[in-house]
Motif scaffolding. Sequence first.
Motif, PDB file in Angstrom:
ATOM      1  N   PRO A 179       0.817  -1.210   0.000  1.00 17.78           N
ATOM      2  CA  PRO A 179       0.000   0.000   0.000  1.00 17.78           C
ATOM      3  C   PRO A 179       0.852   1.260   0.000  1.00 17.78           C
ATOM      4  CG  PRO A 179       0.177  -0.838   2.224  1.00 17.78           C
ATOM      5  CD  PRO A 179       0.892  -1.831   1.331  1.00 17.78           C
ATOM      6  N   LEU A 180       0.204   2.391  -0.229  1.00 17.30           N
ATOM      7  CA  LEU A 180       0.878   3.687  -0.164  1.00 17.30           C
ATOM      8  C   LEU A 180       0.314   4.486   1.002  1.00 17.30           C
ATOM      9  CD1 LEU A 180       0.613   2.856  -3.404  1.00 17.30           C
ATOM     10  CD2 LEU A 180       1.841   5.009  -3.654  1.00 17.30           C
ATOM     11  N   ILE A 181       1.097   5.462   1.427  1.00 16.25           N
ATOM     12  CA  ILE A 181       0.703   6.339   2.534  1.00 16.25           C
ATOM     13  C   ILE A 181       0.568   7.765   2.016  1.00 16.25           C
ATOM     14  CG2 ILE A 181       1.380   7.305   4.772  1.00 16.25           C
ATOM     15  CD1 ILE A 181       0.788   4.395   5.025  1.00 16.25           C
ATOM     16  N   LEU A 182      -0.570   8.388   2.269  1.00 13.49           N
ATOM     17  CA  LEU A 182      -0.711   9.817   1.974  1.00 13.49           C
ATOM     18  C   LEU A 182      -0.064  10.563   3.133  1.00 13.49           C
ATOM     19  CD1 LEU A 182      -1.724  12.286   0.445  1.00 13.49           C
ATOM     20  CD2 LEU A 182      -3.954  11.977   1.574  1.00 13.49           C
ATOM     21  N   MET A 183       1.019  11.287   2.829  1.00 16.63           N
ATOM     22  CA  MET A 183       1.751  11.952   3.903  1.00 16.63           C
ATOM     23  C   MET A 183       2.017  13.422   3.581  1.00 16.63           C
ATOM     24  SD  MET A 183       5.553  10.275   3.517  1.00 16.63           S
ATOM     25  CE  MET A 183       6.633  10.701   2.143  1.00 16.63           C
ATOM     26  N   VAL A 184       2.134  14.199   4.659  1.00 16.92           N
ATOM     27  CA  VAL A 184       2.471  15.617   4.580  1.00 16.92           C
ATOM     28  C   VAL A 184       3.593  15.883   5.583  1.00 16.92           C
ATOM     29  CG1 VAL A 184       0.138  16.297   3.891  1.00 16.92           C
ATOM     30  CG2 VAL A 184       0.722  16.208   6.324  1.00 16.92           C
ATOM     31  N   ARG A 185       4.171  17.069   5.515  1.00 19.08           N
ATOM     32  CA  ARG A 185       5.182  17.435   6.509  1.00 19.08           C
ATOM     33  C   ARG A 185       4.560  17.480   7.899  1.00 19.08           C
ATOM     34  NH1 ARG A 185       9.599  21.428   5.276  1.00 19.08           N
ATOM     35  NH2 ARG A 185       8.613  22.632   6.927  1.00 19.08           N
ATOM     36  N   GLN A 186       5.371  17.264   8.896  1.00 17.75           N
ATOM     37  CA  GLN A 186       4.872  17.255  10.276  1.00 17.75           C
ATOM     38  C   GLN A 186       4.254  18.595  10.661  1.00 17.75           C
ATOM     39  OE1 GLN A 186       4.754  14.476  12.243  1.00 17.75           O
ATOM     40  NE2 GLN A 186       3.532  15.727  13.617  1.00 17.75           N
ATOM     41  N   ILE A 196       5.663  10.133 -14.103  1.00 10.27           N
ATOM     42  CA  ILE A 196       4.340  10.018 -14.719  1.00 10.27           C
ATOM     43  C   ILE A 196       3.937   8.552 -14.856  1.00 10.27           C
ATOM     44  CG2 ILE A 196       3.006  10.460 -16.823  1.00 10.27           C
ATOM     45  CD1 ILE A 196       4.755  12.957 -17.239  1.00 10.27           C
ATOM     46  N   GLY A 197       2.737   8.241 -14.374  1.00 13.05           N
ATOM     47  CA  GLY A 197       2.178   6.907 -14.537  1.00 13.05           C
ATOM     48  C   GLY A 197       2.563   5.891 -13.490  1.00 13.05           C
ATOM     49  N   GLY A 198       3.397   6.283 -12.528  1.00 16.38           N
ATOM     50  CA  GLY A 198       3.750   5.376 -11.451  1.00 16.38           C
ATOM     51  C   GLY A 198       2.664   5.345 -10.391  1.00 16.38           C
ATOM     52  N   SER A 199       2.831   4.493  -9.396  1.00 12.97           N
ATOM     53  CA  SER A 199       1.786   4.352  -8.372  1.00 12.97           C
ATOM     54  C   SER A 199       1.584   5.625  -7.558  1.00 12.97           C
ATOM     55  CB  SER A 199       2.113   3.177  -7.442  1.00 12.97           C
ATOM     56  OG  SER A 199       3.375   3.338  -6.835  1.00 12.97           O
ATOM     57  N   HIS A 200       2.655   6.433  -7.371  1.00 14.25           N
ATOM     58  CA  HIS A 200       2.493   7.709  -6.665  1.00 14.25           C
ATOM     59  C   HIS A 200       1.532   8.611  -7.445  1.00 14.25           C
ATOM     60  CE1 HIS A 200       6.864   6.547  -6.154  1.00 14.25           C
ATOM     61  NE2 HIS A 200       6.504   6.584  -4.885  1.00 14.25           N
ATOM     62  N   HIS A 201       1.809   8.739  -8.751  1.00 15.31           N
ATOM     63  CA  HIS A 201       1.004   9.602  -9.617  1.00 15.31           C
ATOM     64  C   HIS A 201      -0.419   9.076  -9.742  1.00 15.31           C
ATOM     65  CE1 HIS A 201       0.436  11.470 -13.909  1.00 15.31           C
ATOM     66  NE2 HIS A 201      -0.258  12.096 -12.994  1.00 15.31           N
ATOM     67  N   GLU A 216       3.194   7.986  -0.892  1.00 11.70           N
ATOM     68  CA  GLU A 216       4.488   7.310  -0.944  1.00 11.70           C
ATOM     69  C   GLU A 216       4.339   5.835  -0.595  1.00 11.70           C
ATOM     70  OE1 GLU A 216       7.219   6.650  -2.061  1.00 11.70           O
ATOM     71  OE2 GLU A 216       8.758   7.885  -1.077  1.00 11.70           O
ATOM     72  N   GLN A 217       5.206   5.004  -1.195  1.00 14.09           N
ATOM     73  CA  GLN A 217       5.231   3.592  -0.843  1.00 14.09           C
ATOM     74  C   GLN A 217       5.441   3.454   0.665  1.00 14.09           C
ATOM     75  OE1 GLN A 217       4.648   1.239  -3.046  1.00 14.09           O
ATOM     76  NE2 GLN A 217       4.718   2.555  -4.846  1.00 14.09           N
ATOM     77  N   MET A 218       4.715   2.553   1.284  1.00 16.61           N
ATOM     78  CA  MET A 218       4.774   2.437   2.735  1.00 16.61           C
ATOM     79  C   MET A 218       6.186   2.155   3.233  1.00 16.61           C
ATOM     80  SD  MET A 218       2.449   0.203   5.329  1.00 16.61           S
ATOM     81  CE  MET A 218       2.771   0.253   7.099  1.00 16.61           C
ATOM     82  N   TYR A 219       6.894   1.245   2.558  1.00 18.21           N
ATOM     83  CA  TYR A 219       8.242   0.889   3.013  1.00 18.21           C
ATOM     84  C   TYR A 219       9.174   2.096   2.980  1.00 18.21           C
ATOM     85  CZ  TYR A 219       9.799   0.795  -1.877  1.00 18.21           C
ATOM     86  OH  TYR A 219      10.114   1.133  -3.170  1.00 18.21           O
ATOM     87  N   ALA A 220       8.953   3.007   2.016  1.00 15.75           N
ATOM     88  CA  ALA A 220       9.794   4.201   1.901  1.00 15.75           C
ATOM     89  C   ALA A 220       9.345   5.298   2.863  1.00 15.75           C
ATOM     90  CB  ALA A 220       9.773   4.721   0.467  1.00 15.75           C
ATOM     91  N   THR A 229      -3.614   3.438   1.704  1.00 13.83           N
ATOM     92  CA  THR A 229      -4.462   3.079   0.565  1.00 13.83           C
ATOM     93  C   THR A 229      -4.897   1.612   0.545  1.00 13.83           C
ATOM     94  OG1 THR A 229      -2.561   2.579  -0.864  1.00 13.83           O
ATOM     95  CG2 THR A 229      -3.365   4.869  -0.847  1.00 13.83           C
ATOM     96  N   SER A 230      -4.649   0.877   1.605  1.00 17.91           N
ATOM     97  CA  SER A 230      -5.097  -0.514   1.673  1.00 17.91           C
ATOM     98  C   SER A 230      -6.535  -0.572   2.188  1.00 17.91           C
ATOM     99  CB  SER A 230      -4.174  -1.326   2.582  1.00 17.91           C
ATOM    100  OG  SER A 230      -3.984  -0.674   3.814  1.00 17.91           O
ATOM    101  N   LYS A 231      -7.132  -1.765   2.081  1.00 15.68           N
ATOM    102  CA  LYS A 231      -8.520  -1.928   2.525  1.00 15.68           C
ATOM    103  C   LYS A 231      -8.640  -1.867   4.040  1.00 15.68           C
ATOM    104  CE  LYS A 231     -11.008  -4.855   0.183  1.00 15.68           C
ATOM    105  NZ  LYS A 231     -12.043  -3.959  -0.421  1.00 15.68           N
TER     106      LYS A 231
END
Length: 323
Positions: free
Chosen positions: A125-132, A160-165, A204-208, A224-226
Amino acid sequence: MQRRTLLQATAGSALLPALAHAQDKYPSKPVLWVCPYAAGGNADSRSRQVAKAMGALLGQPIIVDNKAGAGGNIGTEAIARGKPDGYTLGMGNFAPLAVNQTLFKKLNFDPLNDIVPICLIEKGPLILMVRQDSPYKTVKDIVAAAKAAPGKLSYASGGIGGSHHLSGALFEHVAGIDMIHAPYKSGSAGATDLMGGQVHMMFEQMYAAMPSIKGGRMRALAITSKVRSPLLPDVPTMGEQGYPAIEVQNWQGLVGPKGMPADLVKQLNAVCNQALQTAEVKEKILSQGNELGGGTPEQFAALIKAEAPRWAKVVRDAKMEVE
C-alpha cells in the motif's frame, strides 16, 4: 562374442531414455531472472531475495539481471521475448502489466497475452503523507483546501504513470478536486522536496515512508489498503475517511514468457510459494508493511486482468501522457 556385444548394446540403449530424462530435469543450469527496474529499488531487492530462496530450493542459482527503462517496459519485453523453457523468468510489476498499455502509445509486448503469471510475491500500500508542520491533519482538510483554492495544492510523484502519480490522480478524480502534479525522477527525490516544503503532499510507498513517519518528520494521513496496517495502526484507511474507491496496492510477482508448459508453471509456482514462506523472505516483506503474496498462477492472472481496465480508466480520465 557377438551375442554378448549385442546384449550389452541393448542394455546400454535401454538406459538412454532414463539418462536423457535425468539430464533434462529442470533446472539443469542457472536461471535468469530479469528485473525491469534499476538496482537498489524495491523491485530489485525483492527479486534478489526471492531468487536466492528459490535457487536454494531448486538447486541451481537464479541470476538477477536489471534491465531498467521506459517505466519497466524494457525489462518486461525481455521477459516476454525469452524462451519458454523456464530459464528466463522475471519480476512482473504493476505498471508494465496493468498501466503502461494505456499510458504509452506503443508497447512491444502484450501484457495479457505475452506474459505468463506464475506467482504473486507481494502487494504494497501507499501512505498519503504531509510534513509534520503541515496544517492538514486529515484527508478532509486537504479536500476542503483544494476545493477552496483549485490548482494550488501540489503532490509529488516518482514519475508520470507510477503508483504515486496514479494514487494522486485517483484522489483528485474521486474527491472532485484539482491539484498540481509534480513528477520527479524518483520517489525519493519527490519525498525530499516534500520534506523541504516545495510540494504539499505525496502518496508514498509504505516501506519508503515508514522511516520519516517514525522519525517524526512526516505525518501520515491515510493508507491506501482496505484495512489498517499493524505497523501503523493509528493511520486510517482512505475508505475510513470517506473514499473507499481509493484502494491502491503496488503489486509484483514472478512471471515468464508465453508458451511455458503448464507443469513447469506449476512447479515454479510451488517453489515460489515455498520461498515466500522462508523466514528471511517473509520477514522482509511483512516488516515493510506489505502483504505477503502466494497463491496460484490463476489467482495472479485474475489480479492482473482486473487491474488493467481499472487503471486504464484513471490514465484516460487524468489525460496522462509520458514525455
